[in-house]
Every structure is written in C-alpha cells, then in structure tokens.
Motif scaffolding. Structure first.
Motif, mmCIF file in Angstrom:
data_model
loop_
_atom_site.group_PDB
_atom_site.id
_atom_site.type_symbol
_atom_site.label_atom_id
_atom_site.label_comp_id
_atom_site.label_asym_id
_atom_site.label_seq_id
_atom_site.Cartn_x
_atom_site.Cartn_y
_atom_site.Cartn_z
ATOM 1 N N MET A 1 1.028 -1.190 -0.076
ATOM 2 C CA MET A 1 0.020 0.188 -0.177
ATOM 3 C C MET A 1 0.985 1.260 0.092
ATOM 4 S SD MET A 1 -3.382 0.655 2.237
ATOM 5 C CE MET A 1 -4.518 1.776 1.662
ATOM 6 N N GLU A 2 2.005 0.951 1.077
ATOM 7 C CA GLU A 2 2.750 2.403 0.813
ATOM 8 C C GLU A 2 3.197 2.609 -0.337
ATOM 9 O OE1 GLU A 2 5.779 1.799 3.917
ATOM 10 O OE2 GLU A 2 6.614 3.808 3.674
ATOM 11 N N GLN A 5 0.854 3.981 -2.722
ATOM 12 C CA GLN A 5 0.608 5.513 -2.442
ATOM 13 C C GLN A 5 1.964 6.498 -3.231
ATOM 14 O OE1 GLN A 5 0.747 6.966 1.601
ATOM 15 N NE2 GLN A 5 -1.663 7.282 1.178
ATOM 16 N N ILE A 11 -5.886 3.944 -5.129
ATOM 17 C CA ILE A 11 -6.408 2.982 -4.466
ATOM 18 C C ILE A 11 -7.770 2.675 -3.809
ATOM 19 C CG2 ILE A 11 -6.009 2.009 -2.158
ATOM 20 C CD1 ILE A 11 -3.245 3.338 -2.411
ATOM 21 N N SER A 12 -8.494 1.699 -4.109
ATOM 22 C CA SER A 12 -9.917 1.530 -4.141
ATOM 23 C C SER A 12 -10.290 1.333 -2.666
ATOM 24 C CB SER A 12 -10.388 0.316 -4.826
ATOM 25 O OG SER A 12 -9.873 -0.993 -4.129
ATOM 26 N N PHE A 13 -11.329 1.508 -2.606
ATOM 27 C CA PHE A 13 -11.966 1.377 -0.970
ATOM 28 C C PHE A 13 -11.755 0.055 -0.455
ATOM 29 C CE2 PHE A 13 -15.260 0.576 2.011
ATOM 30 C CZ PHE A 13 -15.070 1.452 3.007
ATOM 31 N N CYS A 16 -8.326 -0.645 0.844
ATOM 32 C CA CYS A 16 -8.274 -0.165 2.014
ATOM 33 C C CYS A 16 -8.969 -0.881 3.210
ATOM 34 C CB CYS A 16 -8.973 1.393 2.053
ATOM 35 S SG CYS A 16 -8.193 2.738 1.226
ATOM 36 N N GLN A 17 -10.061 -1.479 2.908
ATOM 37 C CA GLN A 17 -10.696 -2.251 3.678
ATOM 38 C C GLN A 17 -9.986 -3.454 4.043
ATOM 39 O OE1 GLN A 17 -14.425 -1.805 4.601
ATOM 40 N NE2 GLN A 17 -13.754 -2.895 6.306
ATOM 41 N N GLU A 19 -6.679 -3.686 3.809
ATOM 42 C CA GLU A 19 -5.784 -3.347 4.528
ATOM 43 C C GLU A 19 -5.942 -3.210 6.104
ATOM 44 O OE1 GLU A 19 -2.401 -2.731 3.957
ATOM 45 O OE2 GLU A 19 -1.699 -1.453 5.605
ATOM 46 N N TRP A 20 -7.222 -2.526 6.398
ATOM 47 C CA TRP A 20 -7.730 -2.588 7.648
ATOM 48 C C TRP A 20 -7.794 -3.856 8.329
ATOM 49 C CZ3 TRP A 20 -8.264 0.650 11.444
ATOM 50 C CH2 TRP A 20 -9.370 0.305 12.401
ATOM 51 N N LEU A 23 -4.703 -5.179 9.334
ATOM 52 C CA LEU A 23 -3.935 -4.408 10.533
ATOM 53 C C LEU A 23 -4.608 -5.033 11.880
ATOM 54 C CD1 LEU A 23 -3.707 -0.809 9.540
ATOM 55 C CD2 LEU A 23 -1.753 -2.396 9.974
ATOM 56 N N ALA A 24 -5.649 -5.592 11.617
ATOM 57 C CA ALA A 24 -6.272 -6.071 13.083
ATOM 58 C C ALA A 24 -5.524 -7.149 13.745
ATOM 59 C CB ALA A 24 -7.851 -6.543 12.570
ATOM 60 N N ASP A 26 -2.042 -7.313 13.621
ATOM 61 C CA ASP A 26 -1.130 -6.441 14.362
ATOM 62 C C ASP A 26 -1.372 -5.919 15.423
ATOM 63 O OD1 ASP A 26 0.162 -7.479 12.055
ATOM 64 O OD2 ASP A 26 0.437 -5.488 11.305
ATOM 65 N N TYR A 27 -2.770 -5.106 15.345
ATOM 66 C CA TYR A 27 -3.091 -4.613 16.657
ATOM 67 C C TYR A 27 -3.480 -5.451 17.796
ATOM 68 C CZ TYR A 27 -6.346 -1.752 19.454
ATOM 69 O OH TYR A 27 -7.069 -1.083 20.566
ATOM 70 N N GLN B 58 2.541 0.504 13.690
ATOM 71 C CA GLN B 58 1.042 0.670 13.475
ATOM 72 C C GLN B 58 0.714 2.167 13.381
ATOM 73 O OE1 GLN B 58 -2.039 -1.302 14.872
ATOM 74 N NE2 GLN B 58 -0.787 -2.980 13.939
ATOM 75 N N LEU B 65 -2.870 4.429 5.591
ATOM 76 C CA LEU B 65 -4.203 4.014 5.159
ATOM 77 C C LEU B 65 -5.291 5.249 5.105
ATOM 78 C CD1 LEU B 65 -6.278 1.645 4.695
ATOM 79 C CD2 LEU B 65 -6.447 1.315 7.275
ATOM 80 N N THR B 72 -10.519 8.083 -1.661
ATOM 81 C CA THR B 72 -11.464 7.403 -2.375
ATOM 82 C C THR B 72 -12.704 8.064 -2.241
ATOM 83 O OG1 THR B 72 -12.324 6.291 -0.350
ATOM 84 C CG2 THR B 72 -10.563 5.211 -1.564
ATOM 85 N N ARG B 88 -8.656 3.612 16.708
ATOM 86 C CA ARG B 88 -7.696 2.710 17.101
ATOM 87 C C ARG B 88 -6.497 3.593 17.422
ATOM 88 N NH1 ARG B 88 -6.688 -2.218 13.842
ATOM 89 N NH2 ARG B 88 -8.590 -2.594 14.730
#
Ligand SMILES: CC(C)(COP(=O)(O)OP(=O)(O)OC[C@H]1O[C@@H](n2cnc3c(N)ncnc32)[C@H](O)[C@@H]1OP(=O)(O)O)[C@@H](O)C(=O)NCCC(=O)NCCS
Ligand SMILES: CC(C)(COP(=O)(O)OP(=O)(O)OC[C@H]1O[C@@H](n2cnc3c(N)ncnc32)[C@H](O)[C@@H]1OP(=O)(O)O)[C@@H](O)C(=O)NCCC(=O)NCCS
Lengths: 340, 340
Positions: A1-2, A5, A11-13, A16-17, A19-20, A23-24, A26-27, B58, B65, B72, B88
C-alpha cells in the motif's frame, strides 16, 4: 500500500478495507505485547523497591555494627573485620547504582521528584558524553560572542545579553551536574559551587550601569571571557579523553596494565592543561585587583564593583586550591599504582 | 545490637563477630534479589522498546491507510472506517503513554536526553500536584517580596533581585511544563510561550537603569505583581481542585453522572475566576499604555520602555484570546455533555 501510494497509484476502497482487516491482527499482537509489558513493568517496579529497601536496611545494620566495633579494644581481628565491612559497603553501593535515589535539593527545586537515575552504564556514559559536548558547544558560542563584543558589538545591551547567556549556561550546567551526581559522578563540590558563584557574577554584571568605571573594566572582562572559553575547549579534549579511556578500561577488564596506561595518559593531559588553568586563576585574581583599583578611583560609589571583586577573588581561591588539591591526590594515587 | 547500642551497653568483639556472621545470610539474599532484579530490568527495557517500535509502526501504517482512504469517493462505509481508524489511533496513543518519548527541544537543552516519562498514572498525578504546589509556594513568595518592595525595600538592587527571582521562576516553570507535556498534559502552547515572554520581560526589567522614567513606572509594576500573585493563588485552588476531581473521576468509572458533576464544579470555579483573570489582562494592557506615555514623555531615549510596552501588549493579547478560546471550548463541551 505504501509503495502504491508513493508511486501515485489510485487505491480503491476495497483495498483500504483489506488493509484495515490485515492491520487487525497486528493490533491484537500489539495489545498482547503491551499487556505483557505492563506486567513486567509492575514486577520491575516492585522488585526495584524491594532491592532498594533491602540494601538500605543492610547499610544501616553495617553502620551500627561498625560503630560498636570501633568501641572495642583494638586487635588484628578487629582491623580485618573493619576492612570486610568497608568491602561489603562498597559492594552494596555498587548494587545501589541503578536504584532510584532522592534527587538533590537543587534538582528537586527545578524538575521536581522525577526519577533521574539512568538505567545502565551505557546510558550513564552517553549522558556524560552529551554533557561534555554541551559544554564544548556552549564554550564555542561564548567564545564567538565575546570576540564579537570586543570587535564590533559596542552597545551595553549586547553586554547584558552576553551576561544573560552566561547566566543561563551556568544554571543549566548546575542542573546537568546535579543529574550526574545522583548518577554517581564524583564531581568535587567546588565545581558546583563555582557555577553558583558564576551565576552571581553574571547577574551582578547585568545590573552594573553603563558608566566610566564599567567601560574601564570591560576590555579586561571580555578578554578574560575569551581566554576562559579557550581553556574550556582544551578542558573538553582532556575530559572527554578521560571519559572514553575510562569506558574502554571498564570494558576490557585486564586491569593492571591499562590502569597504568590510563594514568600516564591522564598525567600528560593534565600537565599540558595545568599551566593554562593556573594562568586563568591568576587572571581571576588580577580581575579582583583591577576592580579594587577601579573602586578606589571612583570612591566605591557603586556596590557592584567591590561585589564583583569579591566574587572574582572567591573564584580564584576555589579554583586554585581545588585544582592543587586534585593534582596532589592524583599524584599520590599514581605513586601507589606504580608501587603495586 | 541496635538496642544495646542505644542504651549505651558495651558490646564485646565476639558479639560483633556474631552479628557479622548473621549479616552474611542477608547479604546473600540481597545479592540474589539484585540479580533477579537486573534480569527483570533487562526484559523490562527490551519489552518497552519492542512495544514502542510496534506502536510506532502501527501508527505509521494507519496514517498511510487514512491518507489513501481520504482519496476514495465518499460513502457511509468510508466514514465508518475513518471513525474506526481514529478510535484505534486513540487506543494506541493510550498505550504509548508510559513508553519513552524523545524530550522536547527545550527540555533536551536543559537536562539532556534522560527519560522523563513517569511510570504510572499515580506518579503522573503526584508530579502534577507537586507542580501546582510549586506554583503556589512561588506565588506566595513573590507576593511577599512585592509587598516588601512597595512598603520598605526601596533600593534598585532589591528590584533587580525581584526580577531575577521572577526570571528563575519562569525558567523553572518552563522546564516543569516541558516534563508535563512529554507526559501527556494538554497545556496550551500559549501558556508555555507566556513564560518565555515573561522571562524576556523580567530580563528587560533587570537592565532598566534607575532613573525618573523607571521610578514613574515602578509603583504600577509592583502593584500589578501583587495582583498577579494573588490571582495565581486563586488559580491554584481552581486548578488543583480540577486535578483532584479528575483523579477521582478516573478512579470511579461511573462516567455519566460524575462527568457532569465535574463540569458543573469546574464551571462554577471558572466563572468565579474569570472576572479576576480578565481584570488582570486589562491591567497588562494598561501597563503597555502607561509605558508608552512614559516613553513619549521622555522621547523614547531608552529602548527598554517601548520593549516592555510591546511585551506587556503581547502578554495581554495572548492571555486574553487564549482564555476566551478556552472558555468557548469548555462551553461547547458542556452543552454536548448535557445533550447526551
Ligand atoms: C583539574 C581538572 C583538569 C581535573 O579534571 P579530572 O581529571 O576530570 O578531575 P577528577 O578526577 O577529580 O574528576 C572527578 C569527576 O569530576 C568531574 N570534573 C572534574 N572537574 C570538573 C569541572 N571543572 N566541572 C565539571 N566536572 C568536573 C570529572 O569529569 C569526574 O567525573 P566522573 O566522576 O563522572 O568521572 C579539572 O577539575 C579542571 O579542569 N579544573 C579547572 C577548572 C578551572 O579552573 N576553570 C577556570 C579556568 S580559567
Ligand atoms: C483559563 C484557565 C483557568 C483554564 O484552566 P483549565 O480549566 O485547567 O484549562 P484547560 O482545560 O484548557 O487545561 C488543559 C491543561 O492545561 C493546563 N493549564 C491550563 N492553564 C494553564 C496555565 N495558565 N499554566 C499552566 N498550565 C495550564 C491544565 O492544568 C491542563 O493540564 P492537564 O492536561 O495536565 O490536565 C487557565 O488557563 C488560566 O488560569 N489562565 C489564565 C492565566 C492568566 O491569564 N494569568 C494572568 C493573570 S493576570
């Protein structure tokens, strides 16, 4: 993604979704790690306090024992036991080096009760190194400023600014040295006193009005400032040299050889530095003398003149006798090392 | 042994020897504990660093992100996701509160790179409390000093000393506030700027010579100082009240009720305080005006006069508009809480 960018791709929605969602995980890991860390932190703090109070208790008991022991009749065994007690005390001291300690009065006044103990030998070394560099940069700045004052900045305001800079510098030094001291540095009390006296001196300088007496003393003061800054730069090379060599010593562990090597290096540095230091001290004495003659000439109509004279005289005495004392101590230690 | 010593009993060498032997066990335990502690310390530091870098990573990813997402086309889902990202971020921020952070520029200049993060919420509270008390004691001291200056200390030197005290006070405040800021306080930038301006003001005051213009302004300045100290004492009661109530709030966890209760308490305190604050701000404006009239009277032959006028005007603007801004913000927040 980076990367996408950076190269300007849209980048489409959906991406993004995704990627999100990625990330969960990692979080979650982050949360877990943090929980673990908080636990460790807790046991770290409680262990630290426990160690601290244990050592304090031991120290107290040793002190009592020593006192009692001193009152008993002398014998070889007594001497031996006393030596052992001293040895144990040193060892406990060593352990206490990374434990929290109460900040000194001045430090508590400025920063309050924050724990200032650096956590490792490496940190302590880094901090001391930073302190020496700080002194170096400040010395170079005051050097430049003083030269400018002698040659083209002729308004009294600039003199006042110079004194303010010195004031700030000495105050800051005192803070940093207080931090070094709680971290176990053996800076002699006089060098800290020296900064307080210098603060008073700079402060008095600021409120000395612009008159004939002032203008008579100004060239002497400015050239002295230049000289002092130069000496401080030399001192930096000596002291940071000592610091680096001491660290190397601590890391190497083959004591005998290197201690002697270190001492001979230090001795050479010191004998190079000493004439300049003593000349500086004599200059401080001269400043006091010069101020007295100015005071006599103008019938002491300003309190600043004798006050400055007294302050310079105090600086001379403290610096001169402390330096002599340091040299004598070092000489003794050196002879002892050679004998061994 | 301690008891024996205290009642002055003589203690034989044998008893000492016994005590020494008894201490050996304690010493061993101490050594062991210390070893354990050093181990925990190590894992504490490595875990701390790991957490720190994980959170940083993160945060960086979230930032990227968010940027992509913003580009978008808008939709309800997009809004939802943006909200989630903010949520988050806050949570990560919360985790980062006890992790080391780089000191700000000013703090690094004064104390260097020591970790200033307080380790627990209780510590943070204690530190803030200490800071408020420090301000209180200093305000009382300056109040006493200013009163003495008005009534019986008439020499210019005492005025200079007073200015030096203020200079020191504001410098120290800035250090302490920098520590509060790295520890997550949301002190508005202006209050920190305020102290720098006050430092400049006190500094200029110090180097203003003793002449007619000075003596004309002196009574105004001194009564203003008295007033300001009094207001600061009132401010202490308001702000330490906020602090204690906020802590109680944090401990209780039954949010809705107490937040409103807190806000109404705060609001009452604030409305009591505000008239005094605004009167103080107007007084600062008056000081600027008074200095300008003095300047005009003496043809601006001293740069200190317009400089001080400018500084007082800056103080007025900053204080007045920041306070108004704070009040508006609080009012908005209050309405929001009430609506919920
Ligand atoms: C004489 C001198 C060179 C000895 O330096 P030294 O070899 O480092 O002295 P010591 O071994 O006693 O040092 C003990 C500790 O005090 C520190 N120290 C020594 N002199 C210091 C000084 N002037 N300022 C701050 N710290 C000093 C050392 O760094 C050392 O710290 P550590 O325990 O953390 O390692 C040094 O004290 C000095 O330069 N003094 C003269 C200053 C002076 O007169 N200035 C005016 C010139 S016009
Ligand atoms: C208006 C005022 C009473 C609001 O105080 P408040 O309710 O604490 O304001 P905020 O909610 O914005 O506070 C945010 C943070 O900044 C701190 N803060 C607010 N004003 C501060 C100030 N003047 N100095 C230092 N810190 C301040 C608060 O303690 C709080 O800290 P926290 O995040 O650690 O809890 C306060 O800013 C104030 O007294 N200002 C006037 C000062 C003045 O004008 N003096 C001259 C008088 S002659």
């Amino acid at each position: 993604m980076e990367v996408a960018q950076r190269i300007g791709q849209t980048i489409s929605f959906e991406t993004c979704q995704e990627e999100w969602n990625a990330l969960a995980g990692d979080y979650e890991k982050c949360l877990e790690k943090n929980k673990e860390y908080r636990k460790t932190a807790e046991s770290y703090h409680s262990q630290r306090n426990a160690c601290k109070s244990q050592i304090d208790r031991q120290m107290k008991k040793l002190k009592i024992l020593k006192e009692s022991l001193k009152k008993t009749s002398s014998s070889n065994e007594k001497k031996e036991l006393l030596d052992k007690i001293e040895e144990r005390k040193r060892s406990l001291d060593e352990m206490g080096k990374f434990l929290p300690r109460k900040n000194g009065f001045y430090l508590r006044l400025i920063v309050g009760q924050v724990n200032m103990i650096l956590d490792s030998t490496a940190d302590k070394f880094r901090y001391k190194d930073e302190y020496e560099k700080f002194k170096l940069y400040c010395s170079i700045t005051t050097l430049g400023f003083a030269v400018a004052l002698v040659f083209f900045l002729n308004h009294r305001v600039f003199d006042a600014m110079f004194s303010f800079v010195l004031l700030w510098y000495y105050c800051t030094l005192t803070v940093r040295e207080s931090i070094l001291i709680v971290n176990g540095s053996r800076i002699k009390g006089w060098w800290v006193m020296h900064h307080y006296v210098s603060v008073a001196l700079s402060g008095t300088n600021v409120i000395w009005g612009d008159n004939e007496a002032y203008r008579e003393f100004r060239p002497v003061l400015m050239t002295f400032s230049i000289y002092q800054s130069l000496v401080q730069v030399m001192q930096y090379y000596y002291q940071s040299g000592c610091l680096y060599r001491l660290r190397a010593l601590g890391e190497r562990h083959d004591m005998d050889l290197t201690v002697e090597g270190f001492q001979s290096w230090m001795w050479r540095g010191l004998t190079f530095l000493l004439p300049f230091l003593f000349f500086g001290h004599l200059w401080q004495l001269y400043n006091a003398y010069k101020l007295m003659t100015i005071g006599i000439k103008y019938n002491f109509n300003e309190w600043q003149v004798p006050a400055l004279a007294l302050l310079f005289f105090t600086l001379f005495c403290g610096n001169f006798f402390t330096t002599i004392n340091v040299v004598i101590q070092k000489q003794k230690k050196r002879i002892k090392t050679k004998e061994q």
